[in-house]
Design an enzyme around this catalytic site. Structure first.
Site, PDB file in Angstrom:
ATOM      1  N   GLY A 123     -11.498  -3.055   5.783  1.00  0.00           N
ATOM      2  CA  GLY A 123     -10.248  -3.535   6.359  1.00  0.00           C
ATOM      3  C   GLY A 123      -9.597  -2.436   7.167  1.00  0.00           C
ATOM      4  O   GLY A 123      -9.972  -1.259   7.056  1.00  0.00           O
ATOM      5  N   LYS A 124      -8.674  -2.783   8.014  1.00  0.00           N
ATOM      6  CA  LYS A 124      -7.942  -1.775   8.781  1.00  0.00           C
ATOM      7  C   LYS A 124      -6.731  -2.429   9.416  1.00  0.00           C
ATOM      8  O   LYS A 124      -6.806  -3.578   9.842  1.00  0.00           O
ATOM      9  CB  LYS A 124      -8.839  -1.230   9.893  1.00  0.00           C
ATOM     10  N   GLY A 125      -5.636  -1.706   9.456  1.00  0.00           N
ATOM     11  CA  GLY A 125      -4.453  -2.294  10.059  1.00  0.00           C
ATOM     12  C   GLY A 125      -3.509  -1.238  10.560  1.00  0.00           C
ATOM     13  O   GLY A 125      -3.816  -0.044  10.531  1.00  0.00           O
TER      14      GLY A 125
END
Ligand code: NAD
Length: 434
Positions: A123-125
């Site tokens: 994931g990445k944000g």
């Protein structure tokens, strides 16, 4: 180290960011997937699925500024793949954050977690904002509102964010508090990289550098060198670089050069790495250290050493300088320090490059330990963290080394093959629903 940068993802979590990357994180991640796919017996439909994120969340994050005005920022959370467990990866505050970058970096996290055999996906944000323009109160309000906007898609069993560029333990504490208040119970496992007093793990801060040192030590052994005779140059004496240099120094290697953003220092007899203060301990103390010689960062990269550890920012070994690189082995401490073109040339020259997704994966590995401690409500001692990290790094190293030996692959390709085999097999075994 005084500062706690506990990123586990990112093309480059150091200050200069990703803006100068010659290739987007997404293009890079897809290219690596295709390269690895050529070596792996995984259904082409699975590979196709892995080219796309499972979900991309885009949110508006309104912020009341200290002067009473209101500004709206855009936030993202890319969730690439969760076949092996919850999505895992950083949340960055940086003006260049955008959807495509988040997707690419979330894919990178999928490979990193899989090569370490952690029960996580990628994931990445982040929020497209320059955190330097925010007061502490504004950062707190922004983080809390982001937590609220992402509340439905994150959680200890769904998606577990962590610090990244522009965020740190304090942001994770605010995020965890905002999430917990809304859920009606204290849920430390929603994020990692928290201060230890609220469920963070001991040893998280030094973990990426420690893992770089462990992998370097194993590589030295693999090539039958004696660590006592091995010279090492480390670019970037920050969290990753200083911890890696000091461990290797302790284990007998001769660390002849280190640098910070202002320049490098060199001592052919080996520097006392405990005595050199890191950039974040006292800015300017690396390049200002009383060493026999001063060099530029470019000169450090071109030193005739046994091991070069680029541990500052991305894209420092490029087509332009690769012919001048004289090191016999490169271990990637930073994320993405070697461009694709340079990597290809190094491979042709027979210079082994041990990739970031293996070498600096100690960060996400201790994040995993933190998540376990949070879920079990039981803290581990620092000794236990070190022991378990050593075990996990050796397991991952052995798996990658076996692929190198069995198929004559580069270290990078072997690491991706290990990761993709694990992900692909999990996908095939679970099948496609409905
Ligand atoms: P840091 O900010 O603690 O240290 C970076 C160091 O690099 C500092 O000494 C700085 O002076 C130096 N530097 C900055 N720009 C430079 C330049 N242009 N040339 C030479 N030196 C320069 O950062 P860090 O946390 O050690 O991260 C370094 C790299 O490792 C980044 O690529 C990051 O994405 C990656 N990484 C960090 C972690 C983590 O948890 N800290 C985990 C995995 C990967």
């Amino acid at each position: 180290m005084s500062k706690q940068t506990t990123t586990e993802t990112g093309a480059d979590a150091a200050a200069d960011g990703d803006a100068t990357e010659p290739e987007s994180a997404l293009a890079n991640a897809r290219r690596q997937l295709e390269r690895a796919a050529a070596h792996v017996d995984v259904d082409s439909g699975v590979i196709e699925r892995l080219k796309h994120p499972t979900k991309l969340q885009q949110v508006s994050v309104p912020l009341r500024r200290d002067d009473g005005s209101l500004e709206v920022f855009t936030g993202f959370r890319a969730q690439h793949d969760d076949v092996r467990g919850p999505y895992k990866g950083g949340i960055r505050f940086h003006p260049h954050v955008n959807a495509e970058e988040c997707i690419g970096l979330s894919m990178w996290m999928t490979w990193k977690c899989a090569v370490m055999d952690l029960p996580f996906g990628g994931g990445k944000g982040g929020v497209a904002v320059d955190p330097k323009t925010l007061s502490e109160e504004e950062r707190e309000r922004l983080t809390r509102r982001l937590a609220e906007e992402l509340r439905d898609v994150v959680g200890p069993k769904q998606d577990v964010p962590a610090p990244d560029m522009g965020t740190g333990p304090q942001e994770m504490a605010w995020f965890m508090d905002a999430y917990s208040m809304q859920e009606g119970e204290t849920m430390p496992g929603v994020v990692t990289g928290k201060p230890p007093v609220i469920g963070g793990s001991y040893g998280r801060e030094e973990a990426p550098g420690r893992s770089v040192a462990i992998i370097t030590r194993e590589a030295i052994d693999y090539y039958d060198w004696d660590i006592e005779d091995t010279t090492v140059a480390v670019q970037g004496f920050g969290s990753v670089g200083a911890n890696a240099a000091r461990r290797l120094d302790e284990w007998g290697a001769k660390v002849v050069a280190v640098s910070d953003v202002d320049g490098a220092i060199y001592d052919e007899n080996g520097l006392d790495t405990q005595d050199v203060e890191g950039h974040d301990e006292r800015p300017g103390m690396v390049s200002g250290y009383d060493a026999p010689e001063s060099l530029s960062n470019e000169e450090l990269l071109e030193l005739d050493v046994d091991v070069l550890i680029p541990a500052a920012i991305g894209n420092v070994i490029t087509q332009e300088n690769v012919d001048d690189i004289q090191a016999d082995l490169i271990v990637e401490g930073a994320n993405g320090p070697t461009t694709f073109a340079a990597d290809t040339i190094l491979e042709e020259r027979g210079v082994p490059v041990v990739p970031d997704i293996l070498a600096n994966a100690g960060g996400v590995t201790v994040s995993y330990f933190e998540w376990l401690q949070d879920i079990n409500r039981r803290k581990w001692s620092l000794d236990r963290v070190h022991e378990e990290l050593e075990d996990e790094m050796l397991k991952a190293w052995n798996a990658v080394r076996d692929e190198v030996d069995a198929r004559d692959l580069s270290w990078r390709d072997a690491a991706y093959v290990v990761a993709l085999t694990r992900i692909g097999t999990a996908k095939e075994t679970r099948g496609l629903w409905p």
